[in-house]
Scaffold this motif. Sequence first.
Motif, PDB file in Angstrom:
ATOM      1  N   ASP A  83       0.863  -1.367  -0.049  1.00  0.00           N
ATOM      2  CA  ASP A  83       0.099  -0.230  -0.167  1.00  0.00           C
ATOM      3  C   ASP A  83       0.823   1.422   0.055  1.00  0.00           C
ATOM      4  N   GLU A  84       2.052   0.936   0.640  1.00  0.00           N
ATOM      5  CA  GLU A  84       2.830   2.249   0.734  1.00  0.00           C
ATOM      6  C   GLU A  84       3.589   2.631  -0.699  1.00  0.00           C
ATOM      7  N   GLY A  85       3.836   1.504  -1.509  1.00  0.00           N
ATOM      8  CA  GLY A  85       4.398   1.643  -2.613  1.00  0.00           C
ATOM      9  C   GLY A  85       3.707   2.386  -3.795  1.00  0.00           C
ATOM     10  N   GLY A  86       4.614   2.508  -4.873  1.00  0.00           N
ATOM     11  CA  GLY A  86       4.043   3.269  -6.081  1.00  0.00           C
ATOM     12  C   GLY A  86       4.134   4.842  -6.149  1.00  0.00           C
ATOM     13  N   VAL A  87       3.660   5.265  -7.460  1.00  0.00           N
ATOM     14  CA  VAL A  87       3.756   6.847  -7.576  1.00  0.00           C
ATOM     15  C   VAL A  87       2.521   7.362  -7.591  1.00  0.00           C
ATOM     16  N   ASN A  88       2.442   8.307  -7.244  1.00  0.00           N
ATOM     17  CA  ASN A  88       1.160   9.265  -7.163  1.00  0.00           C
ATOM     18  C   ASN A  88       0.914   9.874  -8.429  1.00  0.00           C
ATOM     19  N   LEU A  89       0.152   9.429  -9.499  1.00  0.00           N
ATOM     20  CA  LEU A  89       0.350   9.988 -11.000  1.00  0.00           C
ATOM     21  C   LEU A  89      -0.135  11.443 -10.966  1.00  0.00           C
ATOM     22  N   ASP A  90      -1.009  11.673 -10.070  1.00  0.00           N
ATOM     23  CA  ASP A  90      -1.263  13.283 -10.322  1.00  0.00           C
ATOM     24  C   ASP A  90      -0.104  14.075  -9.751  1.00  0.00           C
ATOM     25  N   ARG A  91       1.027  13.637  -9.413  1.00  0.00           N
ATOM     26  CA  ARG A  91       2.198  14.344  -8.971  1.00  0.00           C
ATOM     27  C   ARG A  91       3.306  14.230 -10.086  1.00  0.00           C
ATOM     28  N   LYS A 105       9.755  11.370  -1.459  1.00  0.00           N
ATOM     29  CA  LYS A 105      10.115  10.206  -0.702  1.00  0.00           C
ATOM     30  C   LYS A 105       9.092   9.017  -1.329  1.00  0.00           C
ATOM     31  N   PRO A 106       9.883   7.910  -1.662  1.00  0.00           N
ATOM     32  CA  PRO A 106       9.006   6.900  -2.248  1.00  0.00           C
ATOM     33  C   PRO A 106       7.715   6.211  -1.640  1.00  0.00           C
ATOM     34  N   CYS A 107       7.767   6.304  -0.238  1.00  0.00           N
ATOM     35  CA  CYS A 107       6.659   5.676   0.527  1.00  0.00           C
ATOM     36  C   CYS A 107       5.521   6.756   0.870  1.00  0.00           C
ATOM     37  N   ASN A 108       5.874   7.974   0.592  1.00  0.00           N
ATOM     38  CA  ASN A 108       4.675   8.957   0.746  1.00  0.00           C
ATOM     39  C   ASN A 108       3.722   8.927  -0.009  1.00  0.00           C
ATOM     40  N   SER A 109       2.454   9.327   0.301  1.00  0.00           N
ATOM     41  CA  SER A 109       1.248   8.904  -0.702  1.00  0.00           C
ATOM     42  C   SER A 109       1.390  10.207  -1.842  1.00  0.00           C
ATOM     43  N   ALA A 110       2.008  11.063  -1.651  1.00  0.00           N
ATOM     44  CA  ALA A 110       2.132  12.146  -2.642  1.00  0.00           C
ATOM     45  C   ALA A 110       3.514  12.130  -3.476  1.00  0.00           C
ATOM     46  N   TYR A 111       4.303  10.672  -3.342  1.00  0.00           N
ATOM     47  CA  TYR A 111       5.431  10.368  -4.119  1.00  0.00           C
ATOM     48  C   TYR A 111       5.320  10.995  -5.401  1.00  0.00           C
ATOM     49  N   ASN A 112       6.068  11.700  -6.298  1.00  0.00           N
ATOM     50  CA  ASN A 112       5.895  12.305  -7.507  1.00  0.00           C
ATOM     51  C   ASN A 112       6.953  11.478  -8.446  1.00  0.00           C
ATOM     52  N   GLY A 113       7.388  10.418  -8.194  1.00  0.00           N
ATOM     53  CA  GLY A 113       8.203   9.690  -8.818  1.00  0.00           C
ATOM     54  C   GLY A 113       9.741  10.380  -8.807  1.00  0.00           C
ATOM     55  N   TYR A 114      10.962   9.576  -9.653  1.00  0.00           N
ATOM     56  CA  TYR A 114      12.162   9.821  -9.743  1.00  0.00           C
ATOM     57  C   TYR A 114      12.382  11.069 -10.776  1.00  0.00           C
ATOM     58  N   LYS A 115      11.351  11.164 -11.728  1.00  0.00           N
ATOM     59  CA  LYS A 115      11.335  12.232 -12.568  1.00  0.00           C
ATOM     60  C   LYS A 115      10.016  12.522 -12.986  1.00  0.00           C
ATOM     61  N   SER A 116       9.846  13.581 -13.660  1.00  0.00           N
ATOM     62  CA  SER A 116       8.439  13.761 -14.301  1.00  0.00           C
ATOM     63  C   SER A 116       8.263  12.953 -15.420  1.00  0.00           C
ATOM     64  N   PHE A 117       7.036  12.220 -15.771  1.00  0.00           N
ATOM     65  CA  PHE A 117       6.514  11.261 -16.776  1.00  0.00           C
ATOM     66  C   PHE A 117       7.644   9.949 -16.733  1.00  0.00           C
ATOM     67  N   SER A 118       7.856   9.714 -15.116  1.00  0.00           N
ATOM     68  CA  SER A 118       8.665   8.414 -15.270  1.00  0.00           C
ATOM     69  C   SER A 118       7.673   7.092 -15.239  1.00  0.00           C
ATOM     70  N   GLU A 119       6.502   7.364 -15.021  1.00  0.00           N
ATOM     71  CA  GLU A 119       5.491   6.412 -15.122  1.00  0.00           C
ATOM     72  C   GLU A 119       4.867   6.123 -16.451  1.00  0.00           C
ATOM     73  N   SER A 120       4.617   4.937 -16.701  1.00  0.00           N
ATOM     74  CA  SER A 120       4.024   4.480 -18.123  1.00  0.00           C
ATOM     75  C   SER A 120       2.748   5.177 -18.409  1.00  0.00           C
ATOM     76  N   GLU A 121       1.868   5.471 -17.329  1.00  0.00           N
ATOM     77  CA  GLU A 121       0.585   5.735 -17.613  1.00  0.00           C
ATOM     78  C   GLU A 121       0.729   7.275 -17.958  1.00  0.00           C
ATOM     79  N   THR A 122       1.331   8.029 -17.452  1.00  0.00           N
ATOM     80  CA  THR A 122       1.478   9.559 -17.870  1.00  0.00           C
ATOM     81  C   THR A 122       2.075   9.795 -18.776  1.00  0.00           C
ATOM     82  N   LEU A 123       3.118   8.927 -19.054  1.00  0.00           N
ATOM     83  CA  LEU A 123       3.789   9.155 -20.503  1.00  0.00           C
ATOM     84  C   LEU A 123       3.097   8.850 -21.510  1.00  0.00           C
TER      85      LEU A 123
END
Length: 479
Positions: A83-91, A105-123
């Motif tokens: 539950d703590e893992g993952g990236v908040n896509l809206d950040r 911070k990777p375990c925070n609910s507002a974690y924004n990823g290691y860079k912008s558009f790091s996630e496949s969904e937002t990219l």
Amino acid sequence: MITAAQFAGYPIGPSQVMYIAKALANTYKDDINEEFILSVSTVWLIPVINVDAYKQMETAYNANKNFPVNLKNLNTTGCTTADEGGVNLDRNWGFEWNSGHSSHKPCNSAYNGYKSFSESETLALKNFVESKNISVWIHYDRSEDTCVTPYTSSGKSKFKGPVKHFFKGLEKSLPKTTKFGNIKEVYGDKEDGTLIDYAYSEGIIAFEMGINHTITPSLSIFEKYYNSAMYAMERANYCLNLEVSTAEYYCDDGPYSCGNKNSSSYIIYKINVENSGLYDAESLKVLFVSNNDETTEYKISPSKLIKLEDDKKISYNMTVIAANSTYISVEADFEVYSSEIANFSLIVEKEKVKGAKSSVLINYQVSVSKDEVPVYDHVSQSLTISNKVVNNDDGGDDSSNKKGIAIGIGLGFGVVLIIIIIGIVCYCKRKREGPNLRPPKNQEITESLPQFKPASDLQAREVSVPPVRYDPSAPSERI
């Protein structure tokens, strides 16, 4: 474009998107507004962005009838629990990413990823948006009745021109329970790296909708929020509204003079074409058709089409398609910019005709087309105009007779007024010069004083004048 579910746990968003898709697909042929939207625009619908987390939510609901809220995707970020893992896509979007209103911070609910558009969904969405010409983006998330506008990173919204006009209309289209404004006004906080901020930075009008609901919402919930979606979709391109007003004037009294000496009056059709959309509307054509009751001997003839611009009358490009004693067809090419109004005045003269009815019913239609395709064809009305023509040999009309009657009445009133004034003067003069037979009681009358002399010739003397009393039995005489 309409999307939903960056956060898992709010299934009302995907349901609203599917409701809009179904409404557009099933009823657009019966609804002229929906037909207009699909004729001038392409609507892209993506019900779920965070697919993996949404699937996890569905599994949990089927197991215990509960919707777990997950603000992040399911990417592993090295946290203790899933539950703590993952990236908040809206950040994770590229505008103002990691600017102080999210967490790195990777375990925070507002974690924004290691860079912008790091996630496949937002990219993937970024690449899709860049390949399309998208003007409006509606996103559904959260569970309160809210509508959030850019910018979430600064908490300030200063819109101008068509954008300001768009958001003012959007607020009016929302249910009264909806809290409207930027993120600070709605939630009292700021967020960075958000979807709507990125979209707006790319020139797309974007806003995020929240919908308050129960586990099993009724159809009325979806219908209530469908109006705001329709408002946004209608204005994603150009959006025209047509209004026509009419008035009849006499040749000598109206704002224009008649060009035909046989005309007794004229009719002005005022045509307003408003563009409340985000794009300019070019290559438009307005078509005006008017015809009167065919059983009536009554002539109308086209005079001119005027475009009103900055209170100046400018002759506009006009083509008279057809014109005779009972029928007129006029068209003109024009354009109207976003959030502006094109104003036209069509002046039609009414000729004097003997034997015409006291009133005439004129039917008229106004339509607008773009590139020969009708885009507004809803104004079809009737106008009853009066016949002011007098049936005499010299062809005189009512307006001349009315003026003669008015002049006669004015002259008669003036003569009567002069006679009254002369009578008052004579009466006053007679009153002033008439006999005074009864002086006031106890008033003494003295003899006339001698003529005034210079001070050097005056001598002091006493004059004794006995009082004179009025005797009613004495003969009357003038004193």
